[in-house]
Design a protein around this motif. Structure first.
Motif, short mmCIF file in Angstrom:
data_model
loop_
_atom_site.label_atom_id
_atom_site.label_comp_id
_atom_site.label_asym_id
_atom_site.label_seq_id
_atom_site.Cartn_x
_atom_site.Cartn_y
_atom_site.Cartn_z
N ARG A 29 -59.45 -8.97 -15.86
CA ARG A 29 -59.76 -9.98 -14.85
C ARG A 29 -59.74 -11.38 -15.47
NH1 ARG A 29 -65.19 -7.29 -12.51
NH2 ARG A 29 -65.54 -7.27 -14.79
N ALA A 30 -60.17 -11.47 -16.74
CA ALA A 30 -60.12 -12.76 -17.43
C ALA A 30 -58.68 -13.20 -17.65
CB ALA A 30 -60.86 -12.67 -18.76
N GLY A 31 -57.80 -12.24 -17.95
CA GLY A 31 -56.40 -12.57 -18.14
C GLY A 31 -55.74 -13.05 -16.86
N PHE A 32 -56.04 -12.37 -15.74
CA PHE A 32 -55.51 -12.80 -14.45
C PHE A 32 -56.00 -14.21 -14.12
CE2 PHE A 32 -54.22 -8.49 -13.95
CZ PHE A 32 -53.26 -8.47 -12.95
N ALA A 33 -57.30 -14.46 -14.34
CA ALA A 33 -57.85 -15.78 -14.03
C ALA A 33 -57.20 -16.85 -14.89
CB ALA A 33 -59.37 -15.76 -14.24
N ARG A 34 -56.99 -16.55 -16.18
CA ARG A 34 -56.36 -17.53 -17.07
C ARG A 34 -54.92 -17.81 -16.63
NH1 ARG A 34 -54.37 -20.97 -19.02
NH2 ARG A 34 -54.37 -21.80 -21.15
N ALA A 35 -54.20 -16.77 -16.23
CA ALA A 35 -52.82 -16.96 -15.78
C ALA A 35 -52.77 -17.80 -14.51
CB ALA A 35 -52.16 -15.61 -15.55
N LEU A 36 -53.69 -17.56 -13.59
CA LEU A 36 -53.67 -18.30 -12.32
C LEU A 36 -54.12 -19.75 -12.48
CD1 LEU A 36 -55.08 -15.51 -9.96
CD2 LEU A 36 -52.74 -16.36 -10.07
N ARG A 37 -54.84 -20.04 -13.57
CA ARG A 37 -55.24 -21.44 -13.81
C ARG A 37 -54.12 -22.27 -14.43
NH1 ARG A 37 -60.06 -19.15 -15.88
NH2 ARG A 37 -59.38 -19.66 -18.01
N SER A 38 -53.06 -21.60 -14.86
CA SER A 38 -51.95 -22.32 -15.47
C SER A 38 -51.32 -23.28 -14.47
CB SER A 38 -50.89 -21.35 -15.98
OG SER A 38 -51.43 -20.45 -16.93
N ARG A 39 -50.85 -24.38 -14.97
CA ARG A 39 -50.16 -25.36 -14.12
C ARG A 39 -48.82 -25.70 -14.76
NH1 ARG A 39 -52.93 -23.54 -11.20
NH2 ARG A 39 -54.52 -24.41 -9.82
N PRO A 40 -47.73 -25.48 -14.01
CA PRO A 40 -47.70 -24.97 -12.63
C PRO A 40 -48.06 -23.48 -12.56
CG PRO A 40 -45.48 -25.33 -13.46
CD PRO A 40 -46.40 -25.85 -14.52
N TRP A 99 -60.22 -4.39 -12.45
CA TRP A 99 -59.15 -5.18 -11.84
C TRP A 99 -59.74 -6.25 -10.93
CZ3 TRP A 99 -54.30 -4.34 -13.57
CH2 TRP A 99 -54.04 -3.13 -14.22
N PRO A 100 -59.01 -7.33 -10.69
CA PRO A 100 -59.51 -8.36 -9.77
C PRO A 100 -59.79 -7.77 -8.38
CG PRO A 100 -57.61 -9.17 -11.00
CD PRO A 100 -57.72 -7.71 -11.29
N GLU A 101 -60.91 -8.22 -7.78
CA GLU A 101 -61.26 -7.71 -6.45
C GLU A 101 -60.32 -8.24 -5.38
OE1 GLU A 101 -65.30 -8.61 -5.66
OE2 GLU A 101 -66.10 -7.43 -7.34
N ALA A 102 -59.90 -9.49 -5.54
CA ALA A 102 -59.03 -10.10 -4.54
C ALA A 102 -57.59 -10.09 -5.03
CB ALA A 102 -59.47 -11.53 -4.26
N ARG A 103 -56.68 -9.98 -4.10
CA ARG A 103 -55.26 -9.99 -4.43
C ARG A 103 -54.84 -11.38 -4.91
NH1 ARG A 103 -50.51 -7.53 -0.64
NH2 ARG A 103 -48.74 -8.05 -1.99
N PRO A 104 -54.18 -11.49 -6.05
CA PRO A 104 -53.73 -12.81 -6.51
C PRO A 104 -52.74 -13.43 -5.52
CG PRO A 104 -53.58 -11.17 -8.27
CD PRO A 104 -53.84 -10.43 -7.00
N PRO A 105 -52.66 -14.75 -5.49
CA PRO A 105 -51.74 -15.41 -4.56
C PRO A 105 -50.29 -15.39 -5.05
CG PRO A 105 -52.90 -17.05 -5.85
CD PRO A 105 -53.49 -15.73 -6.24
#
Length: 403
Positions: free
Chosen positions: A334-345, A360-366
């Motif tokens: 979940r930390a890896g998903f969060a770090r990837a989604l914080r990337s810009r762009p 696993w993340p509770e919510a589906r990533p965008p």
């Protein structure tokens, strides 16, 4: 034919490239007055012109031995057949182009260090092409024309371009190697290269790594899943004023942007926890390189996030072997998903390579998600709770089991 001179050249080639010895001695020479120089077929026969042997110095003949056996080790005939089918290429002209491209792949780092470059060989620099690329990449970079007229005579045989020749002895002829024998030769050569990496050219090191990791069905499935994700609607799409929308004509005085497709951005979350073996981490790096090829070779569009219980620094993909895979603790992707989604762009696709022993993340990533699962026979993953069973990957992720 001066067999003594030919064999002396082979022995010199072995001394210069000892890691190719198994392949060089497995190649059976056949005298032929139909070939211009030396040529090979897919059954590991080498057809040799007696006139060419007589007029060529031993030092150059040694280089030709290495050149011809390189075609067979790198499976140029099989790769040429696949490329021709995929791109609907037919005719001797296209097969000549494949021969030139295959020579470029070999000759950029084949000579030197005790091996003399034969006269008139094809090199990438001679065609104004970059060095270090594969045959398939060179085929997209040049066409036959005035700059290739000097190579119209080139014919390294059916072992290079897959097109049968009149001099070929065929699968039932004498002294041919079976498919199993050919694979055994490649494996032994790959072992020799892996044992002396410091003195081996980069092209051969790359070949040896792929020889130890042959294509498997799961790799095709993983590649297909990634390509499907990056080519889906919305992935890699954005509005741009670079080319105004045609609907602007219906709104006088207003310029509307058009929807343009750009290369998709992919973030690869690699599980680096203690439950992942070194071999699996090595396989993960191979998949990272394959993902870079799946998005059109745009390495700047791929980032790698090592993650165990915490996400580490996101690395841009420059060279797969240069990415530090930090970790070794517990697992929480979940930390890896969060770090990837914080990337810009933000990424268009997230690829997670893991053994699945993680929350696993509770919510589906965008964005789209692909999960490559390393197989496990045990289901427990918490030291303080041996009966705990890890959650299976969520339904919103495309899952491929890695063999």
């Amino acid at each position: 034919m001066d067999v003594g001179k030919l064999f002396a050249a082979r022995l010199q080639a072995v001394r210069a490239r000892p890691y190719l010895a198994t392949a060089l001695f497995a190649l059976h020479p056949v005298e032929s007055r139909h070939v211009p120089t030396m040529a090979v077929d897919r059954h590991w026969r080498c057809y040799v012109s007696p006139v060419f042997v007589d007029r060529t110095p031993v030092e150059e003949l040694a280089g030709v031995w290495v050149h011809e056996v390189s075609h067979l080790l790198r499976d140029h005939h099989g790769r040429s057949d696949r490329f021709a089918r995929q791109h609907a290429l037919t005719g001797p002209g296209e097969r000549l182009r494949m021969n030139i491209a295959a020579d470029c792949e070999i000759n950029d780092d084949a000579y030197g260090d005790g091996l003399v470059r034969p006269e008139g060989v094809v090199t990438p620099a001679g065609l104004g092409l970059p060095e270090g690329e594969l045959m398939e990449e060179y085929l997209t970079r040049f066409r036959l024309g005035p700059h290739t007229l000097d190579f119209a005579w080139l014919d390294c045989g059916s072992g290079v371009d897959g097109r049968d020749r009149e001099w070929d002895l065929g699968p039932d002829g004498a002294h041919g190697l079976s498919e199993q024998e050919r694979d055994a030769v490649r494996f032994r050569v790959a072992q020799g290269i892996s044992g002396r990496r410091g003195s081996t050219p980069a092209g051969w090191r790359r070949w040896a790594e792929e020889a130890f990791h042959p294509p498997q069905p799961w790799r095709e499935l993983l590649g297909a899943a990634i390509r499907s994700a990056v080519s889906g609607p919305g992935a890699g799409e954005d509005y741009s004023y670079g080319r105004p929308s045609r609907r602007s004509a219906g709104v006088p005085g207003v310029v509307l942007p058009s929807l343009r497709r750009r290369p998709p951005r992919v973030s690869v979350v690699v599980d680096t926890s203690g439950s992942i073996s070194d071999a699996e981490l090595g396989s993960a790096l191979l998949e990272v390189a394959a993902i870079g090829r799946a998005v059109g070779g745009r390495r700047d569009m791929v980032t790698v996030v090592p993650c165990d219980a915490a996400a580490h620094l996101a690395h841009p993909l420059c060279r797969g072997e240069g990415i530090p895979l930090l970790g070794g603790g517990g697992t929480d992707l979940r930390a890896g998903f969060a770090r990837a989604l914080r990337s810009r762009p933000a990424p268009d696709v997230i690829v997670a390579l893991t053994d699945g022993q993680t929350p696993w993340p509770e919510a589906r990533p965008p964005c789209r998600t692909v999960v490559g699962l390393f197989p496990r026979t045990r289901t427990s993953y918490r030291e303080n709770d041996p009966d705990a069973v890890p959650d299976s990957p969520p339904d919103w992720a495309r899952v491929v089991e890695i063999g």
